[in-house]
Design a protein around this motif. Structure first.
Motif, PDB file in Angstrom:
ATOM      1  N   ALA A 184       8.799  -4.011   3.549  1.00  0.00           N
ATOM      2  CA  ALA A 184       7.498  -3.421   4.228  1.00  0.00           C
ATOM      3  C   ALA A 184       8.190  -3.206   5.626  1.00  0.00           C
ATOM      4  CB  ALA A 184       6.620  -4.510   4.395  1.00  0.00           C
ATOM      5  N   HIS A 238       9.154   4.657   0.524  1.00  0.00           N
ATOM      6  CA  HIS A 238       8.591   4.929   1.516  1.00  0.00           C
ATOM      7  C   HIS A 238       7.058   4.266   1.325  1.00  0.00           C
ATOM      8  CE1 HIS A 238      11.780   7.685   1.630  1.00  0.00           C
ATOM      9  NE2 HIS A 238      11.830   7.269   3.151  1.00  0.00           N
ATOM     10  N   HIS A 239       6.142   4.251   2.169  1.00  0.00           N
ATOM     11  CA  HIS A 239       4.705   3.954   2.070  1.00  0.00           C
ATOM     12  C   HIS A 239       3.744   5.003   2.359  1.00  0.00           C
ATOM     13  CE1 HIS A 239       4.333   3.271   6.258  1.00  0.00           C
ATOM     14  NE2 HIS A 239       5.305   2.235   6.454  1.00  0.00           N
ATOM     15  N   THR A 240       4.200   5.998   2.987  1.00  0.00           N
ATOM     16  CA  THR A 240       3.398   7.193   3.285  1.00  0.00           C
ATOM     17  C   THR A 240       3.910   8.518   2.874  1.00  0.00           C
ATOM     18  OG1 THR A 240       2.711   5.925   5.260  1.00  0.00           O
ATOM     19  CG2 THR A 240       2.169   8.277   5.013  1.00  0.00           C
ATOM     20  N   TYR A 276       0.580  -1.326   0.048  1.00  0.00           N
ATOM     21  CA  TYR A 276      -0.040  -0.074   0.054  1.00  0.00           C
ATOM     22  C   TYR A 276       0.907   1.281  -0.073  1.00  0.00           C
ATOM     23  CZ  TYR A 276       1.072   0.793   5.036  1.00  0.00           C
ATOM     24  OH  TYR A 276       1.886   1.230   6.114  1.00  0.00           O
ATOM     25  N   VAL A 277       0.295   2.345  -0.546  1.00  0.00           N
ATOM     26  CA  VAL A 277       0.890   3.563  -0.432  1.00  0.00           C
ATOM     27  C   VAL A 277      -0.112   4.579   0.139  1.00  0.00           C
ATOM     28  CG1 VAL A 277       1.704   5.534  -1.819  1.00  0.00           C
ATOM     29  CG2 VAL A 277       2.330   3.274  -2.392  1.00  0.00           C
ATOM     30  N   CYS A 326       7.233   0.419  -0.149  1.00  0.00           N
ATOM     31  CA  CYS A 326       6.177  -0.383  -0.646  1.00  0.00           C
ATOM     32  C   CYS A 326       6.913  -1.201  -1.938  1.00  0.00           C
ATOM     33  CB  CYS A 326       5.159   0.575  -1.168  1.00  0.00           C
ATOM     34  SG  CYS A 326       3.865  -0.136  -2.126  1.00  0.00           S
TER      35      CYS A 326
END
Length: 377
Positions: free
Chosen positions: A276, A288-290, A152-153, A281
């Motif tokens: 993760a 990064h994921h955020t 996810y992002v 991601c």
């Protein structure tokens, strides 16, 4: 159709696709992707949308699994939300039922088990973590970290502005269009001076915003500018973001996802546990994921209204200052939610749209005036 087919166009499902942001994503991606979208009560019937509709209720979960399994997306752009802060305060359970994507992730897990490949989930979050709406969005981020790691992002968006939706009208007023209408009518209207939306210096430089423009605007504002600057230093800050920038970021993530899928390995299989754990991601090939998804200018709603007046050639006399602290709105407004978007700029290379350019792209009156003056975006 399986959700991973190298060389084919990405299959992208936009949840909440008939809403404001959702329509721009559907319209902006349908030329390069196979697009589907979900709606609850308002299917897209007016504009040309080469996209497959699915009715889904994210409060009850009805239709969510069926839509995901029928469309088999490579990427899901999750815009479905209960975003009215006052409504979220009245019923947090209802807000969390929509804003925490449990039924969506359960559907994605069923698709992953069927196809042996996990879709990428791009989740639209918020910059407001202190009221009920913001808490539900924070709960969603925590849920995704536990339930869908490496797949996810999160894009934390602030106030999203832009032109009228490209496919059909939405059932709520749009801030810029409301401002332009009341100014054109000369109707005195109050706008908050003590809630700001901004991005830090790095993003302002990336967008080409210069000190000379800000100084000229302050000089034009007259003797009240000094007072406004003092208020700004101690006031809440936010980042208004042009809707086209979110579409550009989504397109960039989809392209990276396609490249990662083509490369095979852990990304194609459904997510790299090591990536993760490191905060990345794997499915999108991102470190990064955020990401904070904000604009490059520091603006209060009062500033925005004055900018609309200047861009459209309306008198600023109808723009009246007010303090949000003096208005009872039924929910808490965050004291400081300025956004650092340097990570987004560094990882995507996307240049964010300055507010003045966004006005010209959004409002016909501003565009016409810029054309007469020889200006442009």
């Amino acid at each position: 159709m399986p959700p991973q087919t190298d060389g084919a166009r990405r299959r992208v499902l936009v949840t909440g696709g008939s809403g404001f942001l959702g329509q721009f994503l559907v319209d902006g991606l349908q030329d390069s992707c196979v697009v589907g979208y979900t709606y609850l009560t308002n299917a897209i019937t007016e504009g040309h949308a080469d996209a497959e509709p699915f009715r889904a209720d994210f409060t009850s979960g009805e239709g969510v699994r069926e839509a995901v399994l029928a469309f088999a997306p490579h990427v899901v752009l999750n815009c479905a939300a209960l975003s009215q802060p006052a409504a979220c305060e009245r019923d947090y359970a209802a807000a969390a039922a929509v804003n925490v994507p449990r039924s969506l992730v359960a559907a994605l897990e069923a698709l992953r088990e069927r196809e042996r490949a996990a879709p990428l989930l791009v989740h639209i979050s918020t910059d407001q973590p202190v009221n009920a709406y913001g808490r539900s969005k924070l709960e969603a981020e925590q849920f995704l970290a536990a339930a869908w790691p490496g797949r996810y992002v999160v894009l934390r968006a602030s106030l999203i502005y832009g032109p009228e939706p490209p496919l059909q009208r939405v059932g709520r007023p749009l801030f810029l269009q409301f401002v332009e209408r009341v100014l054109a009518e000369g109707q005195p209207t109050t706008f908050f001076i003590d809630e700001f939306r901004r991005a830090p210096a790095a993003a302002r430089r990336a967008a080409g915003a210069g000190r000379a423009h800000r100084a000229a605007r302050a000089a034009h504002a007259g003797p009240g500018a000094a007072v406004a600057q003092l208020q700004a230093r101690a006031s809440p800050r936010r980042s208004a973001v042009f809707v086209g920038d979110i579409v550009s970021v989504a397109r960039h993530i989809i392209e990276r996802h396609a490249a990662a899928a083509a490369a095979g390995g852990a990304a194609a299989a459904g997510g790299d546990a090591a990536a993760a754990a490191a905060g990345g991601c794997a499915l999108a090939g991102l470190p990064h994921h955020t990401y904070n998804m904000g604009g490059p200018d520091r603006l209060s709603r009062h500033d925005m209204a004055l900018a609309v007046a200047a861009a459209c050639g309306h008198s600023p006399d109808a723009v009246k200052p007010a303090r949000s602290a003096d208005v009872q709105r039924g929910y808490v407004s965050p004291p400081d939610i300025s956004m650092d978007v340097s990570r987004l700029v560094a990882d995507t290379g996307i240049v964010l749209t300055p507010f003045h350019a966004g006005l010209i792209a959004s409002l016909p009156a501003a565009r016409a005036r810029a054309g007469r003056d020889g200006g442009g975006v």
